[in-house]
Scaffold this active site. Structure first.
Site, PDB file in Angstrom:
ATOM      1  N   PRO A   1       0.832  -1.209   0.000  1.00 18.72           N
ATOM      2  CA  PRO A   1       0.000   0.000   0.000  1.00 18.72           C
ATOM      3  C   PRO A   1       0.865   1.258   0.000  1.00 18.72           C
ATOM      4  O   PRO A   1       1.856   1.344   0.717  1.00 18.72           O
ATOM      5  CB  PRO A   1      -0.799  -0.135   1.302  1.00 18.72           C
ATOM      6  N   GLU A   2       0.469   2.214  -0.826  1.00 22.63           N
ATOM      7  CA  GLU A   2       1.189   3.478  -0.926  1.00 22.63           C
ATOM      8  C   GLU A   2       0.337   4.596  -0.330  1.00 22.63           C
ATOM      9  O   GLU A   2      -0.675   4.335   0.321  1.00 22.63           O
ATOM     10  CB  GLU A   2       1.542   3.737  -2.392  1.00 22.63           C
TER      11      GLU A   2
ATOM     12  N   ARG B   1       1.091 -12.401   4.846  1.00 21.55           N
ATOM     13  CA  ARG B   1       2.526 -12.705   4.799  1.00 21.55           C
ATOM     14  C   ARG B   1       3.262 -12.319   6.084  1.00 21.55           C
ATOM     15  O   ARG B   1       4.423 -12.647   6.255  1.00 21.55           O
ATOM     16  CB  ARG B   1       3.159 -12.003   3.594  1.00 21.55           C
TER      17      ARG B   1
END
Length: 272
Positions: free
Chosen positions: A2-3, A111
């Site tokens: 995510p940015e 993850r």
């Protein structure tokens, strides 16, 4: 990962739900998620009972500022999800859950690369990568003169824009999109940009980030907002993830290369 637009979307969704809410009980299911303090018992003791004073974003970090001004610093990394619900929910990869005075907050991470730190305001320098963040690209401090002052380097302009010490929050998606909109090749040496190109690039960065936020972020796989909903910005991308497809502007096939260790898509004809 995510940015800025994705993180901003989450923060805006959480702000009205978390501010003035209080941590009642916190459960940690993956100890590696907690970066600071290392002791899980200490983490719980310092956060439980505390009211959330403010919810903010800095770069790609989510900040929950508590009533004692301690900062809960959350980095989603690759697959982290921060979700609020008024009801109890079940997740397959839950790393942390918090019962609040109203509702529940969940940190789900397939993850398990995401991190959470709880630091006093005076100790924020202990959060590696956070303390050294550059300017926010949507604030007035980011403009033509600022960017120009950072371009005295021969490295590719894409590499420079990905450097969080220069600009906070930009990542692979929005750098590719910004460079395409500005008509600049991602491999062009930063120091060779003209004044006109610098001006176009600043405008392009602000534009694609603003549109990304308006579209509630880019969802290809794991990104969801604070309520578990996907964004729509993936429907409007010009180049990112489209290597080998036709350019939407000129019709030529988009090129794909590795720059700064990241897969990069661009148009050989529209970007110089």
């Amino acid at each position: 990962m995510p940015e800025l637009p994705e993180v901003e979307t989450i923060v805006r969704g959480l702000r009205s739900k978390l501010e003035c809410n209080r941590f009642i009980e916190v459960e940690v299911y993956n100890e590696n998620t907690i970066k600071n303090p290392k002791c899980i018992k200490e983490f719980k003791e310092r956060i439980e009972g505390k009211k959330i004073r403010e919810v903010k974003r800095r770069g790609k970090y989510i900040l929950l500022i508590l009533e004692d001004l301690a900062h809960v610093i959350i980095h989603l990394r690759m697959t982290g999800q921060l979700i609020y619900s008024e009801d109890q929910l079940n997740f397959s990869h839950l790393c942390l859950s918090a019962k609040l005075s109203k509702g529940y907050l969940y940190f789900n991470d397939i993850r398990k690369f995401g991190t959470i730190s709880l630091l006093p305001k005076d100790d924020l320098a202990k959060e590696k990568g956070f303390w050294t963040l550059g300017v926010e690209p949507l604030e007035e401090s980011f403009g033509i003169e600022y960017l120009k002052s950072k371009l005295d380097t021969g490295r590719p302009i894409k590499s420079l824009l990905l450097d969080q010490r220069v600009l906070a929050g930009l990542g692979n998606i929005y750098v590719d999109e910004s460079l395409f909109l500005a008509g600049i090749s991602p491999s062009k040496p930063a120091k060779t940009l003209s004044d006109e190109e610098i001006s176009k690039l600043v405008s392009a960065i602000k534009f694609v980030l603003t549109k990304g936020i308006e579209n509630k972020g880019t969802s290809f796989s794991d990104f969801v907002d604070s309520y578990g909903d996907k964004g729509t910005n993936q429907n409007f991308l010009q180049v990112y993830g489209r290597g080998g497809e036709k350019c939407k502007v000129c019709g030529n096939v988009l090129a794909k290369d590795k720059i700064a260790g990241r897969t990069t898509v661009f148009c050989l004809y529209c970007q110089k």
